[in-house]
Design an enzyme around this catalytic site. Structure first.
Site, PDB file in Angstrom:
ATOM      1  N   ASP A 200      11.390  24.218  60.057  1.00  0.00           N
ATOM      2  CA  ASP A 200      10.439  25.045  59.320  1.00  0.00           C
ATOM      3  C   ASP A 200      10.136  26.333  60.093  1.00  0.00           C
ATOM      4  O   ASP A 200       9.994  26.317  61.323  1.00  0.00           O
ATOM      5  CB  ASP A 200       9.152  24.229  59.135  1.00  0.00           C
ATOM      6  CG  ASP A 200       8.198  24.824  58.145  1.00  0.00           C
ATOM      7  OD1 ASP A 200       8.566  24.948  56.971  1.00  0.00           O
ATOM      8  OD2 ASP A 200       7.063  25.158  58.549  1.00  0.00           O
ATOM      9  N   GLU A 242      14.673  27.632  58.660  1.00  0.00           N
ATOM     10  CA  GLU A 242      14.061  28.478  57.634  1.00  0.00           C
ATOM     11  C   GLU A 242      13.674  29.801  58.282  1.00  0.00           C
ATOM     12  O   GLU A 242      12.946  29.819  59.279  1.00  0.00           O
ATOM     13  CB  GLU A 242      12.818  27.790  57.060  1.00  0.00           C
ATOM     14  CG  GLU A 242      12.107  28.623  56.006  1.00  0.00           C
ATOM     15  CD  GLU A 242      10.726  28.079  55.671  1.00  0.00           C
ATOM     16  OE1 GLU A 242      10.309  28.201  54.508  1.00  0.00           O
ATOM     17  OE2 GLU A 242      10.052  27.543  56.584  1.00  0.00           O
TER      18      GLU A 242
END
Length: 543
Positions: A200, A242
């Site tokens: 993330d 990400e």
């Protein structure tokens, strides 16, 4: 180029809270996922990307981790997790864990200890700063809740940083002790036999907040190289980060094997084709297919010989693909097949979000009381403060709210779409009676079987895995037309992104149909008329 398992696999993202509930509490769980592994094996996917299932107070549905090495009881136990890994492996499916190492929950034991005492062993695991003239260190703001990104801790008379919610506390990657603790935790999961990590907001870990550097800090790639060497570096392991800030050249830096960082990243350039660049999240505009196409093509050409692409239309943070880029009307399934064929013909690793394979759609709501998404609720409040009516604010939320992707998986026309026997944590989309897995798998030629065939082609056809990409020139802006070539094999991928018939001139005289969304795709080429949302992969290898 070294061949990796993830170059021929399609990854299926599961949002565990919404996939399958096994115990009637209205929340999806690990046992529910295990019960659906045969379905995923039938679909043919090579890996499951599992959104976070760690211990968490759920301030952001698990992206606020309180214990990286424990399972949230609402999802099950570590024994359930071990069984999922083993049962998936028996079906040829790897588990990719979602990992958040930019921040932890404020309930993580590291932070609980750190905020008590400046001399705590984990104090430097987080970002602390002294007041400036009695106020916050600077004017950085929180992305999820608005207001300052700094929160004062009276016990130690310093501010801590939270670039997201006040319950998501930013980690200090400048601390060697913190980095080693993270690597130890990652090795815990690697030793369990997982096949990869999705990471993330990985572009934020090297932040230097006092210099107002929030992404792409100067030591970012140094940290990722160190992470690679201390954890998965000697394994055939998928790592995808990400990175909302990244463009194609950044993707090359992250994913070039020579740099020993990540397998690939998620970059989002194509996601601006229907949004106002530099505008607010809800500011939409008509889809610019030419811009969408160019962004995807730029990824292909920049990473043509080094690095690797990720391919996706949607995920747990984005609207449903068919609602956004296709149509939800009578041609919903036709347009969804077009999106599938267009994307899966490209070079890279395709990611399929749960329900995409049956054409699940966005789920507009009428009241803020129906919204769970913490970000959307904050934006609703801000829109109302700016003068929007409740109806105007809700219309904007319905275009981007992350709840669109998080409504429960639609398995059957039974109550609650077969997701739960209880009260679902988030309302099921009312169209589940017609859009569901049972209907898809019992209908020959459905969208499910288009995805099944595309996944099989990716697994078995080297031209799709590593073939060279070439964009055809002089085609209409609303048409994707490109070739993939490997040795003497040449495939043509062509798709019409609109509901209007469109003329296009295609190379070669004759073709063999590999897959198409109309039963009578053209085999005689030259100048042809593409029907609404028509898409095909054709073998145009010269005899």
């Amino acid at each position: 180029m070294t061949k990796h398992w993830w170059q021929s696999a399609v990854v299926y993202q599961i949002y565990p809270r919404s996939f399958q509930d096994s115990n009637g509490d209205g929340i999806g769980d690990l046992a529910g996922i295990i019960s659906r592994l045969d379905y995923l094996q039938q679909l043919g996917v090579g890996a499951i990307w599992l959104s976070p299932v760690y211990q968490s107070p759920n301030a952001d549905n698990g992206y606020d981790i309180a214990d990286y090495q424990a399972i949230n009881p609402e999802y099950g136990t570590m024994a359930d997790m071990d069984r999922l890994i083993a049962e998936a492996r028996q079906r040829g499916i790897r588990i990719v864990m979602d990992l958040v190492v930019n921040h932890t929950s404020d309930e993580h034991r590291w932070f609980v200890s750190a905020k008590q005492d400046r001399d705590a062993a984990t104090r430097d695991y987080y970002v602390w700063a002294d007041p400036v003239d009695g106020h916050e260190p600077n004017d950085l703001t929180s992305g999820f809740i608005g207001g300052s990104a700094w929160e004062y801790e009276p016990k130690t008379h310093q501010y801590f940083l939270h670039l997201f919610s006040k319950k998501q506390i930013d980690l200090n990657w400048q601390s060697p002790k913190l980095r080693q603790a993270v690597y130890d935790m990652m090795n815990f999961w690697i030793d369990k036999g997982i096949g990869g990590f999705r990471m993330d907001v990985i572009d934020m870990i090297a932040k230097e907040p006092l210099k107002k550097i929030q992404v792409n800090g100067p030591h970012l790639h140094e940290y990722l190289h160190e992470m690679n060497r201390r954890t998965w570096g000697d394994r055939d392991f998928l790592t995808v980060g990400e990175a909302w800030s990244a463009g194609p050249k950044d993707a090359l830096q992250y994913s070039d094997a020579a740099h020993q960082e990540l397998s690939m990243i998620f970059q989002f350039g194509h996601m601006w084709a229907d949004r106002k660049v530099g505008g607010e999240k809800w500011e939409t505009r008509p889809l610019d297919v030419g811009q969408l196409k160019q962004a995807l093509y730029d990824d292909q050409t920049t990473l043509a010989t080094s690095g690797w692409n990720s391919l996706f239309w949607n995920n747990h943070d984005l609207p449903r693909a068919v609602s956004r880029f296709g149509t939800t009307g009578p041609q919903r399934e036709l347009s969804a097949k077009m999106l599938a064929i267009t994307l899966h013909g490209l070079k890279g690793t395709p990611y399929l979000y749960q329900g995409e394979e049956i054409g699940m759609t966005d789920c507009p709501v009428t009241s803020i009381d129906q919204v769970d998404d913490v970000e959307a609720r904050t934006i609703y409040r801000q829109l109302r403060e700016r003068g929007d009516s409740a109806a105007q604010a809700m219309a904007k939320l319905n275009t981007f709210s992350r709840d669109n992707a998080r409504t429960p998986m639609q398995w059957s026309p039974a109550a609650n779409a077969g997701f739960t026997t209880g009260q679902p944590w988030l309302a099921v989309n009312p169209n589940y009676r017609t859009i569901n897995v049972d209907a898809a798998v019992t209908t020959p030629g459905s969208l499910f079987y288009t995805y099944q065939r595309l996944i099989e082609l990716r697994r078995t056809c080297p031209v799709l895995q590593t073939g060279r990409f070439y964009a055809l020139a002089n085609v209409p802006a609303t048409v994707f037309a490109y070739t993939r070539t490997l040795g003497t094999t040449r495939w043509l991928i062509c798709s019409n992104f609109t509901a209007a018939p469109t003329m296009v001139t295609l190379p070669a005289k004759t073709a063999k149909v590999i897959i198409a969304n109309y039963p009578d795709a053209p085999t005689q080429l030259g100048t042809v008329q593409l029907r609404p949302y028509e898409a095909m992969i054709l073998d145009i290898t010269e005899e």
